[in-house]
Design a protein around this motif. Structure first.
Motif, PDB file in Angstrom:
ATOM      1  N   ARG A  73       0.834  -1.086   0.129  1.00 54.52           N
ATOM      2  CA  ARG A  73       0.016  -0.191  -0.250  1.00 54.52           C
ATOM      3  C   ARG A  73       0.962   1.197   0.004  1.00 54.52           C
ATOM      4  N   GLU A  74       1.921   1.342   0.906  1.00 48.67           N
ATOM      5  CA  GLU A  74       2.808   2.449   0.967  1.00 48.67           C
ATOM      6  C   GLU A  74       3.430   2.702  -0.290  1.00 48.67           C
ATOM      7  N   ALA A  75       4.077   1.462  -1.127  1.00 45.55           N
ATOM      8  CA  ALA A  75       4.659   1.731  -2.398  1.00 45.55           C
ATOM      9  C   ALA A  75       3.753   2.021  -3.541  1.00 45.55           C
ATOM     10  N   GLY A  76       2.460   1.768  -3.241  1.00 46.33           N
ATOM     11  CA  GLY A  76       1.482   1.889  -4.371  1.00 46.33           C
ATOM     12  C   GLY A  76       1.610   0.900  -5.522  1.00 46.33           C
ATOM     13  N   THR A  77       1.987  -0.307  -5.157  1.00 47.34           N
ATOM     14  CA  THR A  77       2.124  -1.331  -6.105  1.00 47.34           C
ATOM     15  C   THR A  77       0.701  -2.236  -6.228  1.00 47.34           C
ATOM     16  N   GLY A  78       0.927  -3.287  -7.243  1.00 42.67           N
ATOM     17  CA  GLY A  78      -0.120  -3.953  -6.940  1.00 42.67           C
ATOM     18  C   GLY A  78       0.079  -5.163  -5.998  1.00 42.67           C
ATOM     19  N   ARG A  79      -0.791  -6.237  -5.626  1.00 41.05           N
ATOM     20  CA  ARG A  79      -0.752  -7.136  -4.734  1.00 41.05           C
ATOM     21  C   ARG A  79      -0.270  -8.360  -5.128  1.00 41.05           C
ATOM     22  N   THR A  80       1.040  -8.849  -4.471  1.00 39.02           N
ATOM     23  CA  THR A  80       1.235 -10.227  -4.729  1.00 39.02           C
ATOM     24  C   THR A  80       0.531 -11.320  -4.149  1.00 39.02           C
ATOM     25  N   PRO A  81       0.355 -12.184  -5.003  1.00 38.46           N
ATOM     26  CA  PRO A  81      -0.687 -13.469  -4.454  1.00 38.46           C
ATOM     27  C   PRO A  81       0.108 -14.152  -3.255  1.00 38.46           C
ATOM     28  N   ILE A  82      -0.493 -14.275  -2.426  1.00 36.43           N
ATOM     29  CA  ILE A  82      -0.347 -15.041  -1.121  1.00 36.43           C
ATOM     30  C   ILE A  82      -1.182 -16.074  -0.966  1.00 36.43           C
ATOM     31  N   VAL A  83      -0.583 -17.283  -0.856  1.00 36.52           N
ATOM     32  CA  VAL A  83      -1.338 -18.647  -0.529  1.00 36.52           C
ATOM     33  C   VAL A  83      -0.793 -18.706   1.016  1.00 36.52           C
ATOM     34  N   MET A  84      -1.862 -18.769   1.829  1.00 36.12           N
ATOM     35  CA  MET A  84      -1.481 -19.253   3.457  1.00 36.12           C
ATOM     36  C   MET A  84      -1.815 -20.728   3.593  1.00 36.12           C
ATOM     37  N   ILE A  85      -0.957 -21.297   4.209  1.00 34.19           N
ATOM     38  CA  ILE A  85      -1.048 -22.749   4.626  1.00 34.19           C
ATOM     39  C   ILE A  85      -1.080 -22.948   6.262  1.00 34.19           C
ATOM     40  N   THR A  86      -2.814 -23.623   6.532  1.00 35.42           N
ATOM     41  CA  THR A  86      -2.537 -23.910   8.113  1.00 35.42           C
ATOM     42  C   THR A  86      -2.985 -25.261   8.563  1.00 35.42           C
ATOM     43  N   SER A  87      -3.026 -25.783   9.589  1.00 33.46           N
ATOM     44  CA  SER A  87      -3.278 -27.047   9.979  1.00 33.46           C
ATOM     45  C   SER A  87      -4.903 -27.112   9.969  1.00 33.46           C
ATOM     46  N   GLN A  88      -5.393 -25.747  10.486  1.00 33.70           N
ATOM     47  CA  GLN A  88      -6.824 -25.877  10.555  1.00 33.70           C
ATOM     48  C   GLN A  88      -7.489 -24.552   9.802  1.00 33.70           C
ATOM     49  N   SER A  89      -8.673 -24.809   9.338  1.00 27.97           N
ATOM     50  CA  SER A  89      -9.177 -23.663   8.534  1.00 27.97           C
ATOM     51  C   SER A  89     -10.813 -23.422   9.175  1.00 27.97           C
ATOM     52  N   THR A  90     -10.979 -22.964   9.971  1.00 28.91           N
ATOM     53  CA  THR A  90     -12.468 -22.678  10.701  1.00 28.91           C
ATOM     54  C   THR A  90     -12.775 -21.279  10.010  1.00 28.91           C
ATOM     55  N   ASP A  91     -13.974 -21.265   9.826  1.00 32.10           N
ATOM     56  CA  ASP A  91     -14.533 -19.779   9.444  1.00 32.10           C
ATOM     57  C   ASP A  91     -13.961 -18.819   9.855  1.00 32.10           C
ATOM     58  N   GLU A  92     -13.750 -18.712  11.123  1.00 31.99           N
ATOM     59  CA  GLU A  92     -12.980 -17.479  11.669  1.00 31.99           C
ATOM     60  C   GLU A  92     -11.618 -17.549  11.297  1.00 31.99           C
ATOM     61  N   GLN A  93     -10.711 -18.431  11.129  1.00 28.79           N
ATOM     62  CA  GLN A  93      -9.537 -18.441  10.679  1.00 28.79           C
ATOM     63  C   GLN A  93      -9.392 -17.838   9.112  1.00 28.79           C
ATOM     64  N   VAL A 102      -4.843 -12.421   2.595  1.00 26.15           N
ATOM     65  CA  VAL A 102      -4.366 -13.576   2.074  1.00 26.15           C
ATOM     66  C   VAL A 102      -5.521 -13.712   0.640  1.00 26.15           C
ATOM     67  N   ASP A 103      -4.865 -14.432  -0.218  1.00 28.59           N
ATOM     68  CA  ASP A 103      -5.638 -14.770  -1.198  1.00 28.59           C
ATOM     69  C   ASP A 103      -6.281 -16.063  -1.308  1.00 28.59           C
ATOM     70  N   THR A 104      -5.281 -16.942  -0.856  1.00 28.63           N
ATOM     71  CA  THR A 104      -6.136 -18.306  -0.674  1.00 28.63           C
ATOM     72  C   THR A 104      -5.706 -19.016   0.576  1.00 28.63           C
ATOM     73  N   LEU A 105      -6.368 -19.778   1.312  1.00 26.80           N
ATOM     74  CA  LEU A 105      -6.029 -20.649   2.363  1.00 26.80           C
ATOM     75  C   LEU A 105      -6.283 -21.844   2.167  1.00 26.80           C
ATOM     76  N   LEU A 106      -5.206 -22.739   2.364  1.00 24.26           N
ATOM     77  CA  LEU A 106      -5.099 -23.780   2.266  1.00 24.26           C
ATOM     78  C   LEU A 106      -4.761 -24.877   3.764  1.00 24.26           C
ATOM     79  N   THR A 107      -5.353 -26.085   3.534  1.00 28.63           N
ATOM     80  CA  THR A 107      -5.363 -26.738   4.754  1.00 28.63           C
ATOM     81  C   THR A 107      -4.359 -27.890   4.552  1.00 28.63           C
ATOM     82  N   LYS A 108      -3.563 -27.997   5.593  1.00 25.22           N
ATOM     83  CA  LYS A 108      -2.336 -29.212   5.555  1.00 25.22           C
ATOM     84  C   LYS A 108      -3.371 -30.379   5.719  1.00 25.22           C
TER      85      LYS A 108
END
Length: 127
Positions: A73-93, A102-108
């Motif tokens: 945001r500070e640099a005014g650039t586009g967003r780098t795609p980010i994939v986050m990996i987690t052991s749990q993926s509740t609705d809250e998480q 985060v663009d995509t959340l994947l569960t281990k």
């Protein structure tokens, strides 16, 4: 493709690199063992993709994502795609991850096939 892989487990970083190759992606990979190392390596526009684990000692993945998005945001650039990996993926998480940028959340466990499908959808939608 320039990829930043962030995970406190060296074995998981190796597995993600292998999965990228199996999915047909030729990647120049930068590895980081935690959020602090990742943030030191991250610059807006420096990577085409970030794969980050949620749970790590020190700065966790969510804190890293927030800091990375703030830099963009500070640099005014586009967003780098980010994939986050987690052991749990509740609705809250999932909501917390999306709110952080985060663009995509994947569960281990994340298979090479699951990563390939995710990247195909994520990267082609940005093209």
């Amino acid at each position: 493709m320039r990829v930043l892989i962030v995970d406190d487990s060296k074995m998981m970083r190796v597995m993600h690199v292998r999965s990228l190759r199996q999915a047909g992606y030729e990647a120049h990979v930068t590895e980081a063992g935690n959020g602090e190392e990742a943030l030191a390596a991250f610059a807006p526009g420096a990577f085409d993709l970030v794969i980050v684990d949620w749970n790590m000692p020190g700065m966790d993945g969510l804190e890293f994502v927030r800091a990375a998005r703030e830099r963009e945001r500070e640099a005014g650039t586009g967003r780098t795609p980010i994939v986050m990996i987690t052991s749990q993926s509740t609705d809250e998480q999932m909501l917390r991850a999306k709110d952080a940028g985060v663009d995509t959340l994947l569960t281990k466990p994340v298979t090479a096939d699951a990563l390939a499908v995710t990247l195909e959808l994520l990267l082609t939608s940005r093209a």
